[in-house]
Design a protein around this motif. Structure first.
Motif, PDB file in Angstrom:
ATOM      1  N   GLY A 173       0.786  -1.230   0.000  1.00  0.00           N
ATOM      2  CA  GLY A 173       0.000   0.000   0.000  1.00  0.00           C
ATOM      3  C   GLY A 173       0.814   1.274   0.000  1.00  0.00           C
ATOM      4  O   GLY A 173       0.237   2.365  -0.062  1.00  0.00           O
ATOM      5  N   GLY A 174       2.168   1.184   0.054  1.00  0.00           N
ATOM      6  CA  GLY A 174       2.915   2.437   0.080  1.00  0.00           C
ATOM      7  C   GLY A 174       4.415   2.241   0.133  1.00  0.00           C
ATOM      8  O   GLY A 174       4.941   1.136  -0.069  1.00  0.00           O
ATOM      9  N   TYR A 175       5.115   3.323   0.435  1.00  0.00           N
ATOM     10  CA  TYR A 175       6.578   3.277   0.557  1.00  0.00           C
ATOM     11  C   TYR A 175       7.040   4.392   1.475  1.00  0.00           C
ATOM     12  O   TYR A 175       6.326   5.366   1.743  1.00  0.00           O
ATOM     13  CB  TYR A 175       7.246   3.393  -0.809  1.00  0.00           C
ATOM     14  N   LEU A 176       8.268   4.269   1.953  1.00  0.00           N
ATOM     15  CA  LEU A 176       8.929   5.287   2.768  1.00  0.00           C
ATOM     16  C   LEU A 176      10.355   5.425   2.258  1.00  0.00           C
ATOM     17  O   LEU A 176      11.068   4.441   2.100  1.00  0.00           O
ATOM     18  CB  LEU A 176       8.931   4.885   4.252  1.00  0.00           C
ATOM     19  N   ARG A 177      10.775   6.670   1.989  1.00  0.00           N
ATOM     20  CA  ARG A 177      12.105   6.918   1.457  1.00  0.00           C
ATOM     21  C   ARG A 177      12.759   8.050   2.243  1.00  0.00           C
ATOM     22  O   ARG A 177      12.091   9.021   2.613  1.00  0.00           O
ATOM     23  CB  ARG A 177      12.021   7.271  -0.030  1.00  0.00           C
ATOM     24  N   ARG A 232       4.362   7.707   0.703  1.00  0.00           N
ATOM     25  CA  ARG A 232       3.042   7.679   0.083  1.00  0.00           C
ATOM     26  C   ARG A 232       2.316   6.432   0.562  1.00  0.00           C
ATOM     27  O   ARG A 232       2.930   5.369   0.703  1.00  0.00           O
ATOM     28  CB  ARG A 232       3.195   7.636  -1.439  1.00  0.00           C
ATOM     29  N   HIS A 233       1.011   6.565   0.791  1.00  0.00           N
ATOM     30  CA  HIS A 233       0.238   5.415   1.257  1.00  0.00           C
ATOM     31  C   HIS A 233      -1.173   5.502   0.699  1.00  0.00           C
ATOM     32  O   HIS A 233      -1.786   6.568   0.666  1.00  0.00           O
ATOM     33  CB  HIS A 233       0.179   5.369   2.788  1.00  0.00           C
ATOM     34  N   ILE A 291      -2.554   9.338   0.815  1.00  0.00           N
ATOM     35  CA  ILE A 291      -1.814  10.395   1.486  1.00  0.00           C
ATOM     36  C   ILE A 291      -0.369  10.370   1.004  1.00  0.00           C
ATOM     37  O   ILE A 291       0.228   9.308   0.860  1.00  0.00           O
ATOM     38  CB  ILE A 291      -1.893  10.260   3.022  1.00  0.00           C
ATOM     39  N   SER A 292       0.173  11.543   0.704  1.00  0.00           N
ATOM     40  CA  SER A 292       1.569  11.704   0.294  1.00  0.00           C
ATOM     41  C   SER A 292       2.174  12.814   1.130  1.00  0.00           C
ATOM     42  O   SER A 292       1.500  13.799   1.444  1.00  0.00           O
ATOM     43  CB  SER A 292       1.672  12.047  -1.195  1.00  0.00           C
TER      44      SER A 292
END
Length: 547
Positions: free
Chosen positions: A290-294, A315-316, A323-324
Motif C-alpha cells: 500500500g505504500g513506501y517510505l524513502r 506515500r500510502h 496520502i503523500s
C-alpha cells in the motif's frame, strides 16, 4: 468502535490534507511558453521557474525524467503506487509538459521549428529549433537552438546517446543530459548557474544554455546492481563548475540502499580562486503493502564542511484515501550548486565568498514540508487538500493551503471548487506579511471532438485591490481546420473601479498533412493596464516534421 476510529482518521485527513505536491500551489495551467511568459510578467512565477519550465515545454516529460514534475507548479514527483489517485487539475497541469512522441513509434527522426514575433514596432522576434534523430535502435541524436525574446541566441542542448544491447552498459550519453541521484539533495536538475555569452558561436556549442549537465553520463546494470557515473562541466564568462558523481543501488533484505558520491569544483576564471566540495549521501527505500517510505541524509566535506540535508518522503493508499508527504531540512552553509530536491519556493541570495560567486538558492538554510490527501467521498465526488510550508533560518517563511472539491456528474462533465490561501513574510522586505485568498469555480466538458474548460474566480490580496477573473478554454477537432484552440482569459476585473485591468487571448489552428507534417498557427493578444506597452499582439508558427 473500529468504525468510529476509521471515520476519525478520515476526518483528520480531510482537515490536514496536502498538496498536489508541488513545492508551490496554484490552480493555473500553462499550455505553452507564451502563457509562461505571461505568468512571468504577472509575477505568478519567477525567472528561475520560467527558465525550468520553457525548457521542459521544449523537451517534454517522459519515463527518463519524470522526477522533473517537481519543477511544475502544483505538481510533485512521488514514486508511483499500483492504484494511485490523482485529480483532474493535476492531469490538466501535467499534460502540456508531457512529451508528445510515442516511445515505440517507428521513425528516423523529428524536426520542430517554432517562430514567434510580437507585431508592434521594435518588438523582438524569437525561435526554437529542435532536431531529434534516431538513425538506429541504439543511437539517439539531439540538437536544439534558441533565440529568446530578449534577442539572445544560444545552443540549448546537443547530445548523442548510445544504448548497447545485451551489455552491462545500458546507456552512454555524450553532451547534455539530466539525471537525479537518490532524492536529489546532492545531485539533481540544478537549473542555470553561470552566465553565458549572448551569441551563437563555438563557445555556445561547447557549453549550451541548458539547465541540466554538460558532459558524459553512463548507466550500468551489474549483477542486480543499478549504477550511474557522470562527469560534467559548465563554463560561463566568469565562472566554471566541474562535477563528477557516482551512485549504485543495492537491495539489503527489504530495504533498497543507494549511496551517492559527488565532487564539485567551482572556479573563478578571472582570479583563479576556487572552492572544492566532496559530498556523500545515503538514500534508503522501503516498500510495503500500500505504500513506501524513502529517506536521504547527505554531508558536505572539502573546503567548507557542513551537513547538507535530511529528507523524508512517503506515500500510502488505503481504501478510498491516498496520502503523500515530504519533509526537508537543509544546512545553513551548504553549497547549492547541483542539488535538485524538494523545497518550498522561498529563495534567498547566497554567496560562496572564496570565489565571490553569488547565486539564488531555495534550499540553503530552509526547513519545511508538504502534505497531500485525496479522499474519494463517493464514486463521483472527491476531496483533495494540500499544504506546503517553508521556513528560512533568516526568519522568512511561506505557507500555502489548497483545498478542492471535485464532482464528476457524468463521464463528460466535471465541476470543481477551489480554495487557495497564500501567506508569506520576508525579513528582507519592509512590507508587512502578505496574504492572498483565491476562490475559483471551474467546469470542464469533454466529448470526442470538443472540450470546454471555464472558471470564474475571486482573489483578495493584502497589498492589492480585489479582482475577479474569468477564463474560457475551448478545443474543437474539425475536418476542415484541424484542431482549433480558443483561449480567452479575462484575468483582472477590478469590481471597485469597474475596470478590466488585464486580459489575454489566443486563437490557434493546428493541421496535419500526410501524417508526417504538423503546422500550427497561433495569434495572441494581450492588454495590461499597468504595463509600459498596454497592448501586444503576437503571432507564432510551429512546424513539426516526422521523418
Amino acid at each position: 468502535m473500529k468504525t468510529w476510529h476509521s471515520w476519525g482518521l478520515v476526518l483528520i485527513l480531510l482537515i490536514l490534507a496536502g498538496t498536489p505536491l508541488a513545492q508551490e500551489l496554484t490552480t493555473q495551467v500553462y499550455p505553452s511558453e507564451d502563457e509562461l511568459a505571461e505568468a512571468l510578467e504577472r509575477g505568478e512565477i519567477d525567472s528561475a521557474q520560467y527558465y525550468y519550465l520553457w525548457q521542459l515545454h521544449l523537451f517534454g516529460l517522459d519515463s527518463s525524467n519524470v522526477y522533473l514534475e517537481d519543477v511544475i507548479p502544483n505538481l510533485t514527483y512521488f514514486l508511483p503506487l499500483p492504484r494511485e489517485l490523482s485529480t483532474p487539475l493535476e492531469q490538466h497541469q501535467r499534460q502540456p509538459f508531457v512529451s508528445d512522441q510515442p516511445p515505440d513509434h517507428p521513425r528516423f527522426g523529428r524536426v520542430q521549428h517554432r517562430w514567434y514575433r510580437a507585431l508592434e514596432q521594435g518588438r523582438p522576434w524569437a525561435f526554437n529549433t529542435n532536431l531529434q534523430l534516431e538513425p538506429t535502435r541504439t543511437l539517439d541524436i539531439d540538437l536544439s537552438l534558441r533565440r529568446s525574446r530578449a534577442g539572445t541566441e544560444r545552443v540549448v542542448r546537443r547530445s548523442v546517446t548510445y544504448r548497447p544491447e545485451n551489455s552491462a552498459l545500458r546507456g552512454l550519453t555524450l553532451g547534455n543530459f539530466t539525471t537525479r541521484l537518490g532524492m536529489g539533495s546532492i545531485l539533481g536538475h540544478p537549473g542555470k548557474l553561470v552566465d553565458y555569452p549572448d551569441k551563437l558561436d563555438a563557445q555556445s556549442l561547447l557549453f549550451p544554455d541548458y539547465g541540466g549537465y554538460n558532459g558524459l553520463l553512463a548507466d550500468w546494470r551489474l549483477s542486480g546492481w543499478k549504477a550511474q557515473t557522470l562527469a560534467a562541466i559548465s563554463r560561463g564568462e566568469k565562472f566554471e563548475l566541474i562535477t563528477a558523481a557516482a551512485t549504485a543501488e543495492c537491495e539489503l533484505a527489504s530495504i533498497r540502499l543507494e549511496p551517492v558520491f559527488s565532487l564539485n569544483r567551482l572556479r573563478n576564471r578571472v582570479d583563479d580562486s576556487h572552492v572544492t566540495d566532496l559530498n556523500f549521501g545515503l538514500t534508503s527505500l522501503t516498500r510495503y503493502d500500500g505504500g513506501y517510505l524513502r529517506s536521504e541524509i547527505s554531508y558536505q566535506f572539502g573546503d567548507a564542511p557542513s551537513w547538507r540535508a535530511a529528507l523524508l518522503e512517503g506515500r500510502h493508499r488505503f481504501r478510498s484515501t491516498q496520502i503523500s508527504y515530504a519533509l526537508w531540512s537543509y544546512g545553513n552553509h551548504l553549497h547549492d550548486l547541483t542539488a535538485g530536491s524538494k523545497s518550498a519556493i522561498l529563495r534567498h541570495q547566497d554567496t560562496i565568498s572564496t570565489t565571490t560567486f553569488a547565486y539564488s538558492s531555495r534550499r540553503v538554510g530552509q526547513s519545511g514540508g508538504l502534505l497531500k490527501t485525496i479522499v474519494k467521498l463517493s464514486p463521483r465526488l472527491d476531496l483533495s487538500n494540500n499544504l506546503v510550508a517553508g521556513y528560512h533560518q533568516s526568519g522568512s517563511d511561506r505557507f500555502q493551503w489548497h483545498s478542492a472539491l471535485n464532482w464528476q456528474s457524468s463521464p463528460d462533465f466535471h465541476l470543481r471548487l477551489d480554495l487557495l490561501l497564500n501567506n508569506r513574510h520576508r525579513t528582507t522586505s519592509t512590507s508587512p506579511r502578505q496574504n492572498d485568498l483565491r476562490i475559483r469555480l471551474q467546469s470542464r466538458f469533454t466529448r470526442a471532438n470538443c472540450s470546454v474548460r471555464s472558471y470564474i474566480g475571486l482573489q483578495t490580496r493584502s497589498d492589492q485591490s480585489d479582482y475577479v477573473s474569468l477564463l474560457i478554454d475551448t478545443r474543437l477537432s474539425t475536418s476542415q481546420f484541424g484542431r482549433v484552440d480558443l483561449w480567452v482569459d479575462l484575468g483582472r476585473w477590478n469590481p471597485k473601479e469597474r475596470m478590466l485591468e488585464y486580459y489575454y487571448m489566443y486563437l490557434q489552428l493546428t493541421q496535419h498533412y500526410l501524417q508526417a507534417v504538423e503546422i500550427g498557427l497561433k495569434l495572441a493578444h494581450r492588454y495590461a493596464r499597468n504595463y509600459t506597452s498596454h497592448h501586444q499582439t503576437s503571432v507564432s508558427i510551429t512546424t513539426t516534421v516526422t521523418i
